[in-house]
Design an enzyme around this catalytic site. Structure first.
Site, PDB file in Angstrom:
ATOM      1  N   CYS A 170       6.355   9.886   1.428  1.00  0.00           N
ATOM      2  CA  CYS A 170       6.087  10.783   2.573  1.00  0.00           C
ATOM      3  C   CYS A 170       4.693  11.367   2.529  1.00  0.00           C
ATOM      4  CB  CYS A 170       7.073  11.943   2.550  1.00  0.00           C
ATOM      5  SG  CYS A 170       8.751  11.424   2.649  1.00  0.00           S
ATOM      6  N   CYS A 207       5.525  -2.198  14.548  1.00  0.00           N
ATOM      7  CA  CYS A 207       5.489  -1.109  13.563  1.00  0.00           C
ATOM      8  C   CYS A 207       4.162  -1.129  12.810  1.00  0.00           C
ATOM      9  CB  CYS A 207       6.672  -1.225  12.596  1.00  0.00           C
ATOM     10  SG  CYS A 207       6.698  -2.772  11.718  1.00  0.00           S
ATOM     11  N   TYR A 255      11.869 -12.421  18.338  1.00  0.00           N
ATOM     12  CA  TYR A 255      12.144 -11.715  17.070  1.00  0.00           C
ATOM     13  C   TYR A 255      13.271 -10.699  17.337  1.00  0.00           C
ATOM     14  CZ  TYR A 255       7.384 -13.460  16.170  1.00  0.00           C
ATOM     15  OH  TYR A 255       6.263 -14.247  16.040  1.00  0.00           O
TER      16      TYR A 255
HETATM   17  C1  LIG Z   1      10.771  -5.911  13.518  1.00  0.00           C
HETATM   18  S1  LIG Z   1      12.233  -6.848  13.467  1.00  0.00           S
HETATM   19  C2  LIG Z   1      12.794  -6.637  15.119  1.00  0.00           C
HETATM   20  C3  LIG Z   1      14.261  -6.857  15.365  1.00  0.00           C
HETATM   21  C4  LIG Z   1      14.833  -6.338  16.678  1.00  0.00           C
HETATM   22  N1  LIG Z   1      13.960  -6.499  17.800  1.00  0.00           N
HETATM   23  C5  LIG Z   1      15.328  -4.903  16.569  1.00  0.00           C
HETATM   24  O1  LIG Z   1      14.823  -4.033  17.269  1.00  0.00           O
HETATM   25  O2  LIG Z   1      16.231  -4.681  15.757  1.00  0.00           O
HETATM   26  C6  LIG Z   1      11.584  -8.448  13.374  1.00  0.00           C
HETATM   27  C7  LIG Z   1      12.608  -9.555  13.305  1.00  0.00           C
HETATM   28  O3  LIG Z   1      11.908 -10.809  13.311  1.00  0.00           O
HETATM   29  C8  LIG Z   1      12.545 -11.718  12.425  1.00  0.00           C
HETATM   30  N2  LIG Z   1      11.505 -12.703  12.079  1.00  0.00           N
HETATM   31  C9  LIG Z   1      10.447 -12.536  11.248  1.00  0.00           C
HETATM   32  N3  LIG Z   1       9.643 -13.618  11.289  1.00  0.00           N
HETATM   33  C10 LIG Z   1      10.200 -14.482  12.180  1.00  0.00           C
HETATM   34  C11 LIG Z   1       9.830 -15.761  12.689  1.00  0.00           C
HETATM   35  N4  LIG Z   1       8.711 -16.361  12.276  1.00  0.00           N
HETATM   36  N5  LIG Z   1      10.636 -16.333  13.584  1.00  0.00           N
HETATM   37  C12 LIG Z   1      11.773 -15.735  14.006  1.00  0.00           C
HETATM   38  N6  LIG Z   1      12.173 -14.520  13.579  1.00  0.00           N
HETATM   39  C13 LIG Z   1      11.387 -13.893  12.683  1.00  0.00           C
HETATM   40  C14 LIG Z   1      13.079 -10.850  11.316  1.00  0.00           C
HETATM   41  O4  LIG Z   1      14.167 -11.484  10.677  1.00  0.00           O
HETATM   42  C15 LIG Z   1      13.508  -9.579  12.082  1.00  0.00           C
HETATM   43  O5  LIG Z   1      14.844  -9.687  12.499  1.00  0.00           O
END
Ligand SMILES: C[S@@+](CC[C@H](N)C(=O)[O-])C[C@H]1O[C@@H](n2cnc3c(N)ncnc32)[C@H](O)[C@@H]1O
Length: 447
Positions: free
Chosen positions: A81, A404, A311
């Site tokens: 933090c 993020c 994603y």
């Molecule tokens: C920031 S999270 C967002 C998830 C969702 N939008 C939410 O709000 O819960 C990013 C997601 O992208 C997936 N991910 C990361 N790299 C990826 C890729 N190259 N292709 C597909 N999915 C991917 C991760 O597994 C994760 O679920």
């Protein structure tokens, strides 16, 4: 020329993504914690590396804000933090400044496009997921978080960001480890558990515990279950996750359920979502509703649109937007998350969503349907160029970019703006109070 141990006076000219202050003495860049943008400070040099130095704060000479006593006694030692020393409204200003800095410096945007950060209703105990590293050194177990910029574990009693049940889990596993530490057979296996991962549903208080280990099985597992169920009666699932120690990724791919049920359920708004060990789920569930409402507002849906949710994790955004859209297609790379997304659509009786399992960079180029809105919520490293190019080729009227990481967001937004998408607004949303992390939702429109 700087000298270690010497005191220097300098202005804070910028902040890193971690909220660390940046100053200059001559040509040397200095990083220093616990300061605010625009302050004049005195700091003692603690480290000199090629290209930069680090300093410890000695005195604030000209202040730019209020300071408050940090709530947590591990502040300054634990790497978590970094903003706990200022009131919450000032934390929001710092976060907006971090986003502004990235938008202006990296994307070349007008700072006025960045709105005030939206604060979180819960600022303590808000996290539903924790990853506690465990280390055995000098005959003692330490279970907590890594010290700032180090791999040394700080042994914690309590963390104010975690749900209270997550703190109870850590204490129970700690007792188990301490007891086993007395056992000669076990001393040999002192790296038995290297991370304790907890997931707590804020709506049901169900708890999932995942113990990450390099071993095939844990010794005296009945004793562990006894300790956990005694301290945490709402324990719903206990998993062992198999991962060789030393990899940078905390969890491996293989999970073995050793107690209870496979999944826990949490809710966002009126929707319920199942969560599995490897599936992504936003860490601050109350604020997730605010985030998703903003995504829905920026998507500008009137009920007919075809939406692509890249994603998509466990399909949370797809399902949240489904009421307002004609059709939503989600793309996600983790198979377990896609299975959860399909269950989530079923349990919420949502019929107009579809999920594709695959890496976005492989799948997105093959999408030929006409799409009105693309929602994109990539991991911290942002999108690959081929994903951005495919989004442009798909030619939606609007792109809503959720991120993020302000730096990678700014780089991707810059690329998209060179390809015909103008930034209308960047909205910072605080999902992570007391830390320097900040989420953003950016609306881009086809010019
Ligand atoms: C920031 S999270 C967002 C998830 C969702 N939008 C939410 O709000 O819960 C990013 C997601 O992208 C997936 N991910 C990361 N790299 C990826 C890729 N190259 N292709 C597909 N999915 C991917 C991760 O597994 C994760 O679920």
């Amino acid at each position: 020329m700087l000298t270690i141990g010497e005191l220097y006076t300098f202005d804070i000219l910028g902040l890193t993504q971690d909220g660390c202050g940046i100053g200059m003495v001559g040509d040397s860049k200095i990083f220093i914690d616990g300061v605010l943008l625009g302050e004049k400070v005195a700091g003692i040099i603690t480290k000199i590396e090629p290209g930069y130095a680090a300093a410890r704060l000695f005195e604030i000479i000209e202040s730019k804000g209020d300071r408050i006593p940090p709530l947590c006694r591990y502040f300054n030692r634990c790497g978590g933090c970094s903003l706990q020393f200022i009131p919450y409204d000032q934390q929001l200003t710092v976060k907006r400044d971090i986003v502004k800095e990235a938008a202006v410096r990296i994307a070349g945007l007008d700072a006025r496009l960045v709105k005030e950060a939206i604060g979180s209703e819960d600022i303590l105990y808000y996290r539903n997921k924790a990853q506690y590293p465990a280390q055995h050194s000098e005959g003692k177990w330490k279970v907590g978080f890594y010290k700032s910029r180090s791999r040394e574990v700080i042994d914690l009693d309590f963390c104010f960001l975690q749900h209270k049940l997550s703190n109870d889990v850590r204490k129970a596993v700690r007792i188990y480890l301490d007891e086993l530490g007395q056992n000669e057979q076990f001393i040999e296996r002192k790296a038995a558990i290297h991370h304790i991962v907890t997931r707590v549903s804020h709506s049901t208080c169900d708890v999932m515990v995942i113990l990450v280990t390099a071993l095939n099985e844990l010794p005296y597992v009945e004793r562990l279950i006894e300790k956990l169920t005694d301290k945490v009666p709402k324990l719903k699932s206990l998993y062992i996750n198999h991962n060789e120690k030393g990899t940078s990724q905390v969890m491996g791919e293989k999970n073995t359920l050793i107690f209870g049920e496979e999944k826990i359920i949490d809710s966002i708004g009126s929707f319920n979502f199942v969560i599995s060990p490897l599936s992504f789920f936003q860490v601050n569930p109350t604020q997730t509703r605010v985030l998703y409402d903003k995504v829905r507002e920026f998507a500008g849906l009137v009920g007919r649109e075809a939406v692509l949710d890249l994603y998509c994790g466990t399909g949370t955004i797809s399902i949240y937007l489904s009421e307002a859209a004609g059709m939503v297609i989600g793309v996600e790379g983790v198979e377990e998350a896609v299975k959860d997304a399909e269950i989530n659509a079923r349990i919420n009786r949502v019929k107009n969503v579809e999920f594709i399992c695959g890496r976005v960079e492989h799948v997105v180029g093959k999408i030929c349907d006409s799409v009105d809105v693309v929602i994109v919520d990539p991991p911290r490293k942002g999108c690959k160029k081929e994903v951005l190019d495919a989004m442009v080729r798909i030619n939606p009227a609007r792109i809503v970019y959720v991120s993020c990481n302000p730096s990678t967001m700014a780089a991707d937004v810059k690329y998209l703006s060179q390809k015909g998408y103008g930034v209308s607004v960047i909205q910072p949303i605080d999902m992570f109070p007391h830390t320097a992390h900040v989420e953003t939702v950016t609306l881009l429109r086809k010019v």
